[in-house]
Design a protein around this motif. Structure first.
Motif, PDB file in Angstrom:
ATOM      1  N   SER A 104       0.827  -1.200   0.000  1.00  0.00           N
ATOM      2  CA  SER A 104       0.000   0.000   0.000  1.00  0.00           C
ATOM      3  C   SER A 104       0.856   1.242   0.000  1.00  0.00           C
ATOM      4  O   SER A 104       2.045   1.226   0.255  1.00  0.00           O
ATOM      5  CB  SER A 104      -0.894  -0.005   1.246  1.00  0.00           C
ATOM      6  N   SER A 105       0.222   2.324  -0.281  1.00  0.00           N
ATOM      7  CA  SER A 105       0.868   3.629  -0.205  1.00  0.00           C
ATOM      8  C   SER A 105      -0.223   4.646   0.019  1.00  0.00           C
ATOM      9  O   SER A 105      -1.401   4.346  -0.024  1.00  0.00           O
ATOM     10  CB  SER A 105       1.622   3.934  -1.516  1.00  0.00           C
ATOM     11  N   GLY A 106       0.152   5.873   0.286  1.00  0.00           N
ATOM     12  CA  GLY A 106      -0.844   6.918   0.403  1.00  0.00           C
ATOM     13  C   GLY A 106      -1.241   7.250   1.810  1.00  0.00           C
ATOM     14  O   GLY A 106      -2.327   7.743   2.046  1.00  0.00           O
ATOM     15  N   GLY A 107      -0.369   6.972   2.781  1.00  0.00           N
ATOM     16  CA  GLY A 107      -0.599   7.427   4.136  1.00  0.00           C
ATOM     17  C   GLY A 107      -1.631   6.612   4.870  1.00  0.00           C
ATOM     18  O   GLY A 107      -1.792   5.422   4.641  1.00  0.00           O
ATOM     19  N   SER A 108      -2.396   7.295   5.763  1.00  0.00           N
ATOM     20  CA  SER A 108      -3.229   6.591   6.724  1.00  0.00           C
ATOM     21  C   SER A 108      -4.347   5.794   6.094  1.00  0.00           C
ATOM     22  O   SER A 108      -4.867   4.882   6.708  1.00  0.00           O
ATOM     23  CB  SER A 108      -3.824   7.603   7.712  1.00  0.00           C
ATOM     24  N   THR A 109      -4.768   6.107   4.879  1.00  0.00           N
ATOM     25  CA  THR A 109      -5.864   5.364   4.277  1.00  0.00           C
ATOM     26  C   THR A 109      -5.430   4.549   3.080  1.00  0.00           C
ATOM     27  O   THR A 109      -6.243   3.873   2.473  1.00  0.00           O
ATOM     28  CB  THR A 109      -6.992   6.320   3.855  1.00  0.00           C
ATOM     29  N   GLY A 110      -4.153   4.548   2.729  1.00  0.00           N
ATOM     30  CA  GLY A 110      -3.640   3.701   1.660  1.00  0.00           C
ATOM     31  C   GLY A 110      -4.246   4.043   0.316  1.00  0.00           C
ATOM     32  O   GLY A 110      -5.050   4.968   0.163  1.00  0.00           O
ATOM     33  N   SER A 111      -3.889   3.306  -0.709  1.00  0.00           N
ATOM     34  CA  SER A 111      -4.333   3.592  -2.069  1.00  0.00           C
ATOM     35  C   SER A 111      -5.794   3.233  -2.277  1.00  0.00           C
ATOM     36  O   SER A 111      -6.423   3.698  -3.219  1.00  0.00           O
ATOM     37  CB  SER A 111      -3.452   2.828  -3.065  1.00  0.00           C
ATOM     38  N   GLY A 117      -8.162   3.669   0.153  1.00  0.00           N
ATOM     39  CA  GLY A 117      -8.986   4.399   1.100  1.00  0.00           C
ATOM     40  C   GLY A 117      -9.187   3.688   2.409  1.00  0.00           C
ATOM     41  O   GLY A 117      -9.932   4.150   3.274  1.00  0.00           O
ATOM     42  N   ASP A 118      -8.539   2.532   2.596  1.00  0.00           N
ATOM     43  CA  ASP A 118      -8.659   1.777   3.842  1.00  0.00           C
ATOM     44  C   ASP A 118      -7.778   2.367   4.935  1.00  0.00           C
ATOM     45  O   ASP A 118      -6.766   3.016   4.660  1.00  0.00           O
ATOM     46  CB  ASP A 118      -8.238   0.320   3.629  1.00  0.00           C
ATOM     47  N   ILE A 119      -8.163   2.128   6.175  1.00  0.00           N
ATOM     48  CA  ILE A 119      -7.304   2.436   7.316  1.00  0.00           C
ATOM     49  C   ILE A 119      -6.339   1.269   7.488  1.00  0.00           C
ATOM     50  O   ILE A 119      -6.756   0.122   7.626  1.00  0.00           O
ATOM     51  CB  ILE A 119      -8.130   2.652   8.592  1.00  0.00           C
ATOM     52  N   LEU A 120      -5.045   1.571   7.463  1.00  0.00           N
ATOM     53  CA  LEU A 120      -4.029   0.522   7.475  1.00  0.00           C
ATOM     54  C   LEU A 120      -3.466   0.311   8.878  1.00  0.00           C
ATOM     55  O   LEU A 120      -2.976   1.241   9.518  1.00  0.00           O
ATOM     56  CB  LEU A 120      -2.888   0.885   6.529  1.00  0.00           C
ATOM     57  N   ILE A 121      -3.518  -0.924   9.333  1.00  0.00           N
ATOM     58  CA  ILE A 121      -2.940  -1.307  10.618  1.00  0.00           C
ATOM     59  C   ILE A 121      -1.908  -2.397  10.356  1.00  0.00           C
ATOM     60  O   ILE A 121      -2.184  -3.372   9.659  1.00  0.00           O
ATOM     61  CB  ILE A 121      -4.023  -1.815  11.590  1.00  0.00           C
ATOM     62  N   GLY A 122      -0.705  -2.219  10.891  1.00  0.00           N
ATOM     63  CA  GLY A 122       0.367  -3.182  10.696  1.00  0.00           C
ATOM     64  C   GLY A 122       0.395  -4.229  11.799  1.00  0.00           C
ATOM     65  O   GLY A 122       0.077  -3.939  12.954  1.00  0.00           O
ATOM     66  N   HIS A 123       0.778  -5.438  11.418  1.00  0.00           N
ATOM     67  CA  HIS A 123       0.955  -6.514  12.394  1.00  0.00           C
ATOM     68  C   HIS A 123       2.288  -7.185  12.115  1.00  0.00           C
ATOM     69  O   HIS A 123       2.502  -7.710  11.025  1.00  0.00           O
ATOM     70  CB  HIS A 123      -0.178  -7.541  12.261  1.00  0.00           C
ATOM     71  N   TYR A 124       3.208  -7.128  13.071  1.00  0.00           N
ATOM     72  CA  TYR A 124       4.468  -7.851  12.893  1.00  0.00           C
ATOM     73  C   TYR A 124       4.468  -9.058  13.813  1.00  0.00           C
ATOM     74  O   TYR A 124       4.100  -8.979  14.981  1.00  0.00           O
ATOM     75  CB  TYR A 124       5.683  -6.941  13.096  1.00  0.00           C
ATOM     76  N   ALA A 125       4.846 -10.217  13.228  1.00  0.00           N
ATOM     77  CA  ALA A 125       4.609 -11.479  13.928  1.00  0.00           C
ATOM     78  C   ALA A 125       5.537 -12.565  13.424  1.00  0.00           C
ATOM     79  O   ALA A 125       6.086 -12.489  12.327  1.00  0.00           O
ATOM     80  CB  ALA A 125       3.156 -11.910  13.711  1.00  0.00           C
ATOM     81  N   SER A 126       5.683 -13.601  14.243  1.00  0.00           N
ATOM     82  CA  SER A 126       6.488 -14.774  13.876  1.00  0.00           C
ATOM     83  C   SER A 126       5.623 -15.748  13.094  1.00  0.00           C
ATOM     84  O   SER A 126       5.119 -16.721  13.642  1.00  0.00           O
ATOM     85  CB  SER A 126       7.043 -15.445  15.140  1.00  0.00           C
ATOM     86  N   GLY A 140     -16.136   5.281   8.889  1.00  0.00           N
ATOM     87  CA  GLY A 140     -16.653   5.230   7.533  1.00  0.00           C
ATOM     88  C   GLY A 140     -15.742   4.560   6.526  1.00  0.00           C
ATOM     89  O   GLY A 140     -16.016   4.582   5.319  1.00  0.00           O
ATOM     90  N   LYS A 141     -14.669   3.935   6.992  1.00  0.00           N
ATOM     91  CA  LYS A 141     -13.713   3.279   6.099  1.00  0.00           C
ATOM     92  C   LYS A 141     -13.530   1.823   6.530  1.00  0.00           C
ATOM     93  O   LYS A 141     -13.751   1.477   7.680  1.00  0.00           O
ATOM     94  CB  LYS A 141     -12.359   3.989   6.129  1.00  0.00           C
ATOM     95  N   LYS A 142     -13.073   1.020   5.595  1.00  0.00           N
ATOM     96  CA  LYS A 142     -12.705  -0.342   5.943  1.00  0.00           C
ATOM     97  C   LYS A 142     -11.305  -0.356   6.558  1.00  0.00           C
ATOM     98  O   LYS A 142     -10.485   0.512   6.279  1.00  0.00           O
ATOM     99  CB  LYS A 142     -12.752  -1.251   4.711  1.00  0.00           C
ATOM    100  N   VAL A 143     -11.065  -1.348   7.398  1.00  0.00           N
ATOM    101  CA  VAL A 143      -9.753  -1.524   8.024  1.00  0.00           C
ATOM    102  C   VAL A 143      -9.025  -2.647   7.286  1.00  0.00           C
ATOM    103  O   VAL A 143      -9.615  -3.680   6.974  1.00  0.00           O
ATOM    104  CB  VAL A 143      -9.898  -1.888   9.515  1.00  0.00           C
ATOM    105  N   ARG A 144      -7.761  -2.425   7.014  1.00  0.00           N
ATOM    106  CA  ARG A 144      -6.964  -3.464   6.365  1.00  0.00           C
ATOM    107  C   ARG A 144      -5.707  -3.728   7.190  1.00  0.00           C
ATOM    108  O   ARG A 144      -4.995  -2.800   7.578  1.00  0.00           O
ATOM    109  CB  ARG A 144      -6.571  -3.044   4.951  1.00  0.00           C
ATOM    110  N   VAL A 145      -5.446  -4.996   7.462  1.00  0.00           N
ATOM    111  CA  VAL A 145      -4.273  -5.401   8.236  1.00  0.00           C
ATOM    112  C   VAL A 145      -3.176  -5.849   7.282  1.00  0.00           C
ATOM    113  O   VAL A 145      -3.416  -6.648   6.376  1.00  0.00           O
ATOM    114  CB  VAL A 145      -4.616  -6.544   9.210  1.00  0.00           C
TER     115      VAL A 145
END
Length: 399
Positions: free
Chosen positions: A33-40, A42-51, A82-87
């Motif tokens: 993704s790109s484009g800051g807090s809502t990505g390309s 329009g989603d809200i982007l949340i990162g998950h770092y994991a094993s 009003g936006k979808k969340v994407r992990v």
């Protein structure tokens, strides 16, 4: 000592690969993704770092499944603001150095507005300073080492800390099991194992118990623990605290039984994996460990979560997959983070941080969550016993 090879590592890798196909429909684990807090999109982007692969892959796979279960529910209910969340999930391969790199990538390249992770305390400690410097709120689902949130005011956790867990384990061993003589075998190169050992030991001694042996091993390197176990056997303990992860716990149990050391082994939440039984087999029967929840708890929130999870995820043989603690913690962490974004009315890091810090009695499936002044969650501890290859609920100990 040689590095561990063979079945445990292969199983972890297989579980990591399995996770790529086990998620509910619509879950993209490798989203770019790109484009800051809502990505390309329009989603809200949340990162998950994991094993997702490596020695503790079951931790990351389970947490990611819980996170994505919550994501689907949240998006199905209309999303957030009003936006979808994407992990976006990145695999740190169970390595602390890689954890730092994955956090940097999620923040600087993917432009996530918040972070979930890690389960391992050592990897959270590695990633937290990056999130703090960037002022991106980070919520660990399951890191219990007390030092995790000391990285700064943008770092939170959704689980109890080792001081609560350690006190509960000491109380259970003395008051419920009626034991007085204890040995310790702990990973000298693991923040979680070292910290939990110290807290349990202090709590035992404060209650008049004896610590008759205290020995270490090197995680991810040692596979032969017979030397330490021989010395422990000579000290004649009534139980042995093994404060590392499931990858070593099963092997230690096997070798202890081979030496005729048949006292109970007791561990922390780092034992919570089906691999504890698969690696340890009959050797872990009658052992105990602390945890964040039990799927057998008679609470409506637990029953609903277990039912939903089992409908979404299957084992390789097609049977419903029973969620472990890392799954429910991932689920609660995702719900808590998105709830904070809603309460903040913004995807700005400072506002999300303030909303997280103000959390009171959030209705988590694993228990109500209140964030204290140190950004930690104060929650009850569950004690489980391994019987017939299953984790049986024994007690719930309030802090």
């Amino acid at each position: 000592m040689r590095r561990r090879a063979g079945v445990p590592t292969v199983l972890m890798l297989a579980l990591g690969l399995l996770s790529l196909t086990a998620a509910p429909p619509g879950c993209d684990k490798d989203s770019s993704s790109s484009g800051g807090s809502t990505g390309s999109t329009g989603d809200i982007l949340i990162g998950h770092y994991a094993s997702m692969t490596g020695d503790t892959a079951t931790f990351g796979v389970s947490a990611d499944e819980g996170i994505r279960l919550a994501m689907n529910e949240i998006n199905g209910a209309g999303g957030v603001l009003g936006k979808k969340v994407r992990v976006i999930t990145t695999d740190d391969r169970s390595l602390s150095d890689e954890a730092k790199t994955t956090v940097e990538r999620l923040i600087n390249q993917d432009k996530v507005v918040a972070l979930l992770g890690e389960i391992s305390s050592s990897r959270s400690i590695a990633g937290a300073p990056v999130a703090q410097d960037a002022q991106v709120p980070m919520l660990s689902p399951g890191s219990t080492n007390v030092g995790v949130t000391k990285a700064g005011d943008y770092i939170f956790r959704a689980c109890f800390t080792d001081d609560i867990q350690g006190q509960a384990l000491a109380r259970f061993a003395i008051e419920n099991l009626k034991l007085k003589r204890f040995a310790f075998l702990y990973p000298v190169n693991n923040d979680y194992g070292v910290g939990l050992r110290k807290i349990i030991m202090n709590a035992l001694q404060a209650k008049g118990a004896q610590v008759v042996a205290d020995l270490g091993y090197t995680e991810k390197s040692d596979v032969d623990f017979r030397g330490q176990l021989t010395r422990i056997k000579a000290a004649n303990p009534e139980a042995i605290f093994v404060t590392g992860y499931y990858t070593e716990a099963g092997l230690i149990a096997q070798q202890a039984r081979e030496l005729g050391l048949n006292v109970p082994l007791i561990g922390g939440d780092g034992w919570d994996s089906d691999q504890t039984v698969q690696i340890g087999g009959k050797a872990v029967e009658g052992c105990y460990f602390s945890n964040h929840y039990s799927p057998d708890e008679d609470r409506p929130e637990v029953k609903k979560f277990v039912e939903t999870y089992k409908a979404a995820y299957k084992n390789p043989d097609g049977s419903p997959k029973v969620p472990d603690a890392m799954a429910i913690l991932g689920y609660d962490s995702m719900r808590l983070m998105t709830d904070a974004i809603k309460r903040a009315g913004s995807t700005e890091g400072r506002k999300i941080r303030d909303a997280l810090a103000a959390t009171k009695d959030f209705p988590g499936a694993s228990g109500n969550i209140t964030i204290d002044e140190n950004r930690n969650a104060k929650k009850a501890v569950v004690i489980l016993k391994i019987e017939n290859g299953k984790f049986r609920y024994m007690a719930r100990i309030n802090p």
